[in-house]
Scaffold this motif. Sequence first.
Motif, PDB file in Angstrom:
ATOM      1  N   ALA A 436     -34.665   0.700  -3.119  1.00  0.00           N
ATOM      2  CA  ALA A 436     -33.431   1.357  -3.142  1.00  0.00           C
ATOM      3  C   ALA A 436     -31.863   0.570  -2.875  1.00  0.00           C
ATOM      4  O   ALA A 436     -30.872   0.655  -3.387  1.00  0.00           O
ATOM      5  CB  ALA A 436     -33.638   2.269  -2.017  1.00  0.00           C
ATOM      6  N   ARG A 437     -32.025  -0.569  -1.892  1.00  0.00           N
ATOM      7  CA  ARG A 437     -31.081  -1.373  -1.436  1.00  0.00           C
ATOM      8  C   ARG A 437     -30.348  -2.152  -2.546  1.00  0.00           C
ATOM      9  O   ARG A 437     -29.224  -2.146  -3.003  1.00  0.00           O
ATOM     10  CB  ARG A 437     -31.298  -2.252  -0.373  1.00  0.00           C
ATOM     11  CG  ARG A 437     -30.128  -3.070  -0.048  1.00  0.00           C
ATOM     12  CD  ARG A 437     -30.319  -3.812   1.324  1.00  0.00           C
ATOM     13  NE  ARG A 437     -31.339  -4.713   1.074  1.00  0.00           N
ATOM     14  CZ  ARG A 437     -31.789  -5.750   1.948  1.00  0.00           C
ATOM     15  NH1 ARG A 437     -31.120  -5.662   3.097  1.00  0.00           N
ATOM     16  NH2 ARG A 437     -32.774  -6.564   1.818  1.00  0.00           N
ATOM     17  N   THR A 438     -31.422  -2.373  -3.575  1.00  0.00           N
ATOM     18  CA  THR A 438     -30.974  -3.331  -4.592  1.00  0.00           C
ATOM     19  C   THR A 438     -30.338  -2.441  -5.843  1.00  0.00           C
ATOM     20  O   THR A 438     -29.219  -2.729  -6.186  1.00  0.00           O
ATOM     21  CB  THR A 438     -32.384  -3.842  -5.325  1.00  0.00           C
ATOM     22  OG1 THR A 438     -32.896  -4.957  -4.361  1.00  0.00           O
ATOM     23  CG2 THR A 438     -31.741  -4.655  -6.830  1.00  0.00           C
ATOM     24  N   LEU A 439     -30.861  -1.320  -5.855  1.00  0.00           N
ATOM     25  CA  LEU A 439     -30.107  -0.432  -6.990  1.00  0.00           C
ATOM     26  C   LEU A 439     -28.680   0.047  -6.465  1.00  0.00           C
ATOM     27  O   LEU A 439     -27.628   0.173  -7.307  1.00  0.00           O
ATOM     28  CB  LEU A 439     -31.012   0.779  -7.092  1.00  0.00           C
ATOM     29  CG  LEU A 439     -32.117   0.542  -7.914  1.00  0.00           C
ATOM     30  CD1 LEU A 439     -33.236   1.768  -7.917  1.00  0.00           C
ATOM     31  CD2 LEU A 439     -31.576   0.396  -9.464  1.00  0.00           C
ATOM     32  N   LEU A 440     -28.638   0.340  -5.171  1.00  0.00           N
ATOM     33  CA  LEU A 440     -27.543   0.981  -4.549  1.00  0.00           C
ATOM     34  C   LEU A 440     -26.436  -0.081  -4.398  1.00  0.00           C
ATOM     35  O   LEU A 440     -25.244   0.176  -4.472  1.00  0.00           O
ATOM     36  CB  LEU A 440     -27.733   1.648  -3.284  1.00  0.00           C
ATOM     37  CG  LEU A 440     -28.620   2.858  -3.131  1.00  0.00           C
ATOM     38  CD1 LEU A 440     -28.934   3.070  -1.680  1.00  0.00           C
ATOM     39  CD2 LEU A 440     -27.813   3.777  -3.625  1.00  0.00           C
ATOM     40  N   ALA A 441     -26.832  -1.152  -4.127  1.00  0.00           N
ATOM     41  CA  ALA A 441     -25.810  -2.453  -4.037  1.00  0.00           C
ATOM     42  C   ALA A 441     -25.427  -2.598  -5.444  1.00  0.00           C
ATOM     43  O   ALA A 441     -23.869  -2.950  -5.590  1.00  0.00           O
ATOM     44  CB  ALA A 441     -26.392  -3.673  -3.602  1.00  0.00           C
ATOM     45  N   SER A 442     -26.085  -2.449  -6.624  1.00  0.00           N
ATOM     46  CA  SER A 442     -25.636  -2.552  -7.927  1.00  0.00           C
ATOM     47  C   SER A 442     -24.739  -1.597  -8.108  1.00  0.00           C
ATOM     48  O   SER A 442     -23.603  -1.954  -8.801  1.00  0.00           O
ATOM     49  CB  SER A 442     -26.712  -2.722  -8.866  1.00  0.00           C
ATOM     50  OG  SER A 442     -26.295  -3.092 -10.057  1.00  0.00           O
ATOM     51  N   SER A 443     -25.014  -0.397  -7.758  1.00  0.00           N
ATOM     52  CA  SER A 443     -24.116   0.790  -8.164  1.00  0.00           C
ATOM     53  C   SER A 443     -22.715   0.594  -7.390  1.00  0.00           C
ATOM     54  O   SER A 443     -21.711   0.865  -8.101  1.00  0.00           O
ATOM     55  CB  SER A 443     -24.669   2.155  -7.733  1.00  0.00           C
ATOM     56  OG  SER A 443     -23.961   3.070  -7.935  1.00  0.00           O
ATOM     57  N   ALA A 444     -22.672   0.124  -6.276  1.00  0.00           N
ATOM     58  CA  ALA A 444     -21.586   0.024  -5.329  1.00  0.00           C
ATOM     59  C   ALA A 444     -20.702  -0.902  -5.960  1.00  0.00           C
ATOM     60  O   ALA A 444     -19.525  -0.715  -5.680  1.00  0.00           O
ATOM     61  CB  ALA A 444     -21.940  -0.155  -4.015  1.00  0.00           C
ATOM     62  N   ALA A 445     -21.220  -2.023  -6.473  1.00  0.00           N
ATOM     63  CA  ALA A 445     -20.449  -3.256  -7.002  1.00  0.00           C
ATOM     64  C   ALA A 445     -19.555  -2.666  -8.333  1.00  0.00           C
ATOM     65  O   ALA A 445     -18.635  -3.082  -8.589  1.00  0.00           O
ATOM     66  CB  ALA A 445     -21.296  -4.282  -7.451  1.00  0.00           C
ATOM     67  N   ALA A 446     -20.258  -1.689  -9.014  1.00  0.00           N
ATOM     68  CA  ALA A 446     -20.016  -1.368 -10.101  1.00  0.00           C
ATOM     69  C   ALA A 446     -18.814  -0.343 -10.036  1.00  0.00           C
ATOM     70  O   ALA A 446     -17.693  -0.198 -10.699  1.00  0.00           O
ATOM     71  CB  ALA A 446     -20.797  -0.694 -11.389  1.00  0.00           C
ATOM     72  N   THR A 447     -19.061   0.791  -9.368  1.00  0.00           N
ATOM     73  CA  THR A 447     -18.326   1.741  -9.106  1.00  0.00           C
ATOM     74  C   THR A 447     -18.294   2.310  -7.576  1.00  0.00           C
ATOM     75  O   THR A 447     -18.993   3.056  -7.178  1.00  0.00           O
ATOM     76  CB  THR A 447     -18.441   3.112  -9.870  1.00  0.00           C
ATOM     77  OG1 THR A 447     -19.955   3.341  -9.831  1.00  0.00           O
ATOM     78  CG2 THR A 447     -18.271   2.903 -11.434  1.00  0.00           C
ATOM     79  N   PRO A 448     -17.232   1.596  -6.769  1.00  0.00           N
ATOM     80  CA  PRO A 448     -17.524   1.806  -5.190  1.00  0.00           C
ATOM     81  C   PRO A 448     -17.161   3.230  -4.900  1.00  0.00           C
ATOM     82  O   PRO A 448     -16.633   3.876  -5.707  1.00  0.00           O
ATOM     83  CB  PRO A 448     -16.602   0.739  -4.631  1.00  0.00           C
ATOM     84  CG  PRO A 448     -16.168  -0.177  -5.751  1.00  0.00           C
ATOM     85  CD  PRO A 448     -16.475   0.525  -7.012  1.00  0.00           C
TER      86      PRO A 448
END
Length: 556
Positions: A436-448
Amino acid sequence: MQSVSRIPVRLAALLSVALACGPASAQSLVETVTTTSIQNTLNTSALPGTLAVPAIPQAQQEQSAQGQAAQTSGQSAAAASATAAGTPAVTVTPLSAAQQAALTAAQTDFTAGRYAQARAGFEALVAQNYSNPAPHFGLALTLLAQKDDKGAAFEFTQFQVLSPASYEGPYNLGVLASRAGRFDDALKFYQDAAALARTANNAQAQALALEAVAGEQTRRADFASLSTTLTDLAALQPGNGDVQFRLAQARTLAGQGVAALPGLYALLQREPGRVDAASLLADIYVAQGLPERALRELSAAVGRVANGTARSALLLQQAGILATTGDLRAAIFAARDARTADTRNVAAYVREGQLRLQNKDRAGALSAYQAAAQLAPKDAAARTSLAALRLDLGQTAQATQDAALALTLSPDTATRARAQFVQGVGLYRQGQYARARTLLASSAAATPSAETSLWLGLSSYALKDYKGAVSALQASVQASPSAEARRNLASALLADARYTEAETVARGLVTDSPKDAEAWYLLGLSQRSQRRDGEARQSLRTAANLGNVRAREALK
């Protein structure tokens, strides 16, 4: 608003055509051109209505002695004019009979694709009679066919010097400049070509050059200048509806939408079934703050159009306008009618789903999203919308699966980030915190976003990465200082032994909401951690009185 997205998208499509033509132009030029003396006859295979389609103008295969003499006379006059302007005069020497025969042979080699022989023939003629433009033009075409753009540019420049009244020189130099990415130079060359073609009273050549000018102006989003260029082009081609529409579009993008209305109405009088014109008309009225007028125009257009796909597009636009006016019920009906008109219109199903969700009809929204995903199983955006709704409905496992599937469908950046968010939250709810953390970190980096950072902080906290949790939750609070994010930040600060900061956050919460039991509890813990037991007991007692069970346990 739909009006914001529709207009630029249409011009962006035209721009992509202009850009795409550059690198491919050499091939098309060589394939469609017969080598030439200097007569101004266009390549009639050039496509009308597209922007900046480069085509080397095609001239006559043969040249009579009388025609050559007339041409030489005209070039001599141009040379005299150049001398008067302070430019050294260039005397054009006619080809001898033998040189004319050699020119014809070189042209034949070029036409047959024997470029090495053609180049040798043209270069020999240039050496024999440098001041005649015909061999330079033939050599330029040959070098272009051999992908020698630098050499071709040199020869086109020589041709332009020797035949300054011919539009072919600056036009082809513009083509080469476009291909080299020298767009300012290309625009100037194309403008010069258009002026020369106008002077020569060659409407076909002028139209081709104006299309090239329009392509460069579109590239730089200079819509005011583009409007002027398309006005000139429309005057040359008064029956060309595509040019008329592009002119209206350019004026709208230049902030002159009202000025575009007469042309659009005239176009619809001639071609009542043009959906693009009716759509732009509605956009203009919306921009003027007249949504009801826009809706009436769209309704009229729907009545004129028999094609289901076209009707669906107009109805979908209606749905968007109705939604902006707050009439969700009518917007839903319009979206439903749009999918009925074209049962393959995935966007109509998705839009209906969005509108039903806004109207708190989750069951109806789910049905619409499911239909969209079934209709377009490879549509990442539709699948992601379905996943997001299922997550909201508590269908965690299905939402996670749908989001994972969407990520395999080559989504765009925004859709990928949204799918990663849905999958990340789903995995968090299933206790798979690391993934979950890996996916959410990637999402936040793309569209905070505040929400993504909140769930990223929760995932980090669950993994006992308290510093990571604090960082993510601080980002969430900064984006949107919700009570939930602030409470979680206070918890993470406590876990990271940053008691003073935790107290500051908790005190802010109880100040804003004195009946927030959880905030009083966190304030009590932060005070106790700093060994201020009296204050801590008072805060914990307040939390307990407000119903916080953990505060009661802490007081025992």
